[in-house]
Design an enzyme around this catalytic site. Structure first.
Site, PDB file in Angstrom:
ATOM      1  N   GLY A 184      42.150  52.018  35.757  1.00  0.00           N
ATOM      2  CA  GLY A 184      42.548  50.607  35.623  1.00  0.00           C
ATOM      3  C   GLY A 184      42.393  50.121  34.191  1.00  0.00           C
ATOM      4  N   GLY A 220      44.170  46.708  32.858  1.00  0.00           N
ATOM      5  CA  GLY A 220      43.899  45.409  33.488  1.00  0.00           C
ATOM      6  C   GLY A 220      43.087  44.491  32.583  1.00  0.00           C
ATOM      7  N   GLN A 221      42.675  43.345  33.144  1.00  0.00           N
ATOM      8  CA  GLN A 221      41.990  42.330  32.336  1.00  0.00           C
ATOM      9  C   GLN A 221      40.715  42.885  31.689  1.00  0.00           C
ATOM     10  OE1 GLN A 221      39.767  39.209  34.177  1.00  0.00           O
ATOM     11  NE2 GLN A 221      39.967  37.811  32.461  1.00  0.00           N
ATOM     12  N   ILE A 257      48.200  53.225  36.119  1.00  0.00           N
ATOM     13  CA  ILE A 257      49.145  53.543  37.202  1.00  0.00           C
ATOM     14  C   ILE A 257      50.567  53.326  36.696  1.00  0.00           C
ATOM     15  CG2 ILE A 257      47.706  53.166  39.254  1.00  0.00           C
ATOM     16  CD1 ILE A 257      48.963  50.313  39.354  1.00  0.00           C
ATOM     17  N   ARG A 258      51.506  54.010  37.358  1.00  0.00           N
ATOM     18  CA  ARG A 258      52.905  53.895  36.943  1.00  0.00           C
ATOM     19  C   ARG A 258      53.331  52.432  36.992  1.00  0.00           C
ATOM     20  NH1 ARG A 258      56.078  58.263  40.036  1.00  0.00           N
ATOM     21  NH2 ARG A 258      54.229  59.464  39.490  1.00  0.00           N
ATOM     22  N   TYR A 299      38.505  40.470  49.820  1.00  0.00           N
ATOM     23  CA  TYR A 299      37.901  40.821  48.527  1.00  0.00           C
ATOM     24  C   TYR A 299      36.384  40.966  48.693  1.00  0.00           C
ATOM     25  CZ  TYR A 299      37.085  40.300  43.437  1.00  0.00           C
ATOM     26  OH  TYR A 299      36.731  40.472  42.122  1.00  0.00           O
ATOM     27  N   LYS A 333      33.892  44.200  48.388  1.00  0.00           N
ATOM     28  CA  LYS A 333      32.822  44.193  47.378  1.00  0.00           C
ATOM     29  C   LYS A 333      31.460  44.510  48.009  1.00  0.00           C
ATOM     30  CE  LYS A 333      35.228  43.497  43.692  1.00  0.00           C
ATOM     31  NZ  LYS A 333      35.534  44.683  42.882  1.00  0.00           N
TER      32      LYS A 333
HETATM   33  C1  AKB Z   1      38.314  36.360  41.111  1.00  0.00           C
HETATM   34  O1  AKB Z   1      38.410  35.159  40.880  1.00  0.00           O
HETATM   35  O2  AKB Z   1      38.816  36.914  42.090  1.00  0.00           O
HETATM   36  C2  AKB Z   1      37.490  37.208  40.167  1.00  0.00           C
HETATM   37  C3  AKB Z   1      36.070  37.300  40.601  1.00  0.00           C
HETATM   38  C4  AKB Z   1      35.136  36.198  40.349  1.00  0.00           C
HETATM   39  O3  AKB Z   1      35.689  38.282  41.167  1.00  0.00           O
HETATM   40  N1  AKB Z   1      37.593  36.677  38.837  1.00  0.00           N
END
Ligand code: AKB
Length: 318
Positions: free
Chosen positions: A8, A11-12, A35-36, A143, A147
């Site tokens: 990655g 990415g940011q 990644i492609r 998410y 995590k």
């Molecule tokens: C998001 O906002 O999804 C991320 C984070 C705080 O994990 N920047």
């Protein structure tokens, strides 16, 4: 000298982490995995090796680890929180199946692994202020689920197989280099671009919603110092609370007004992002990171704001 693969890398976080690690450990020792469709460009491409490294393709990742004799993997592949709500199946595939692939390769090929967790690993019934290191973690977003499970998986691979896994819970990360995409905290980056462009900023997050945030140089320093920390001192591993500032949209607006007196902001709440933000902590207690590996951020809201506005001004107007 470490031999590092960054999954990655465009990415940011990955784009800046790759350059930082190259300046620290030597350009040829840091492989930029991509990644492609998201190939590295400019200095990221020119300054060192890069390889296609799709986290959902374990054979491809293992091939790179073997080819470059990689000993450390930084796994920066993920969908951010709001994007993960839109595509929960993909978020699971990248966030958790992908992490499992990386951990298995690390076990077999003896690599250390850094994987970020997030303030998103907490949920609505977590203590909101000065959230402790060890506390309730019952998030209700995909998410957050990936995590928390990722934190547990990291600790499992350390305890069961001795894989050197380490991680931090990143707050919202603010940078002028590569824009974030699909996050709940993205507003705190976009607001600076609006201020410099002379536009009215429409905040998707309402006044009074506090979240932890951090300037990218501190975030990079956290990831690298944790991976360099003396393992004997680490009581925790996956994942450490880290913090540097907590603010709501009104506070960042006031900080910008000091430098851009005519700046205007209006509210246009995004229900998905607002609900996620409401379930996250206001601020984290990072004392374990400070004690166990010397974590100490350099930037606060004011110094970050001055730096961001100057850098975006240069980027947009020179
Ligand atoms: C998001 O906002 O999804 C991320 C984070 C705080 O994990 N920047």
């Amino acid at each position: 000298m470490r031999k590092v693969l960054i999954i990655g890398s465009t990415g940011q976080i990955g784009s800046e982490l790759t350059m930082e690690l190259r300046s620290k450990y030597g350009n040829q020792n840091i492989v930029a995995g991509f990644i492609r469709g998201a190939e590295p460009k400019g200095a990221l491409r020119e300054s060192g090796p890069s390889e296609e490294a799709d986290i959902t393709d374990p054979a491809q990742i293992a091939g790179i680890v073997g080819k470059y004799k990689i000993d450390t993997i930084y796994n920066m592949a993920a969908l951010l929180s709001a994007a993960a709500e839109a595509k929960p199946q993909l978020a699971w595939k990248i966030g958790l199946e992908g992490l499992f692939n990386v951990l298995e390769i690390a076990r077999e090929m003896k690599c250390a692994v850094f994987t970020p967790s997030s303030i998103g690993a907490f949920g609505a019934n977590t203590p909101k202020d000065k959230t402790p290191q060890d506390t309730v973690q019952r998030p209700q977003t995909m998410y957050g689920v990936t995590k928390v499970a990722g934190e547990l998986l990291g600790d499992y691979y350390f305890k069961r197989f001795g894989v050197d896994t380490r991680s931090v819970r990143f707050p919202g990360l603010i940078s002028h280099v590569t824009p974030p995409g699909g996050g709940t905290t993205d507003y705190a980056v976009q607001i600076y671009y609006s201020a410099v462009a002379g536009e009215v900023f429409k905040s998707p997050i309402s006044a009074g919603t506090f979240m932890d945030m951090m300037y990218m140089p501190d975030a990079l320093c956290a990831a690298i110092s944790l991976m360099e920390a003396d393992p004997e001192r680490l009581v925790h591993r996956n994942s450490f609370n880290i913090a540097s500032m907590s603010f709501d949209p009104e506070m960042i607006r006031s900080a910008i007004l000091k430098y851009v007196p005519g700046f205007r902001m209006e509210y246009e709440p995004d229900p998905v992002r607002q609900a996620i933000a409401d379930s996250w902590p206001n601020s984290l207690d990072d004392s374990c990171a400070r004690e166990e590996w010397g974590w100490s951020p350099k930037y606060n809201l004011d110094s970050m704001t001055e730096n961001m506005l100057e850098a975006i001004e240069d980027k947009l107007h020179t």
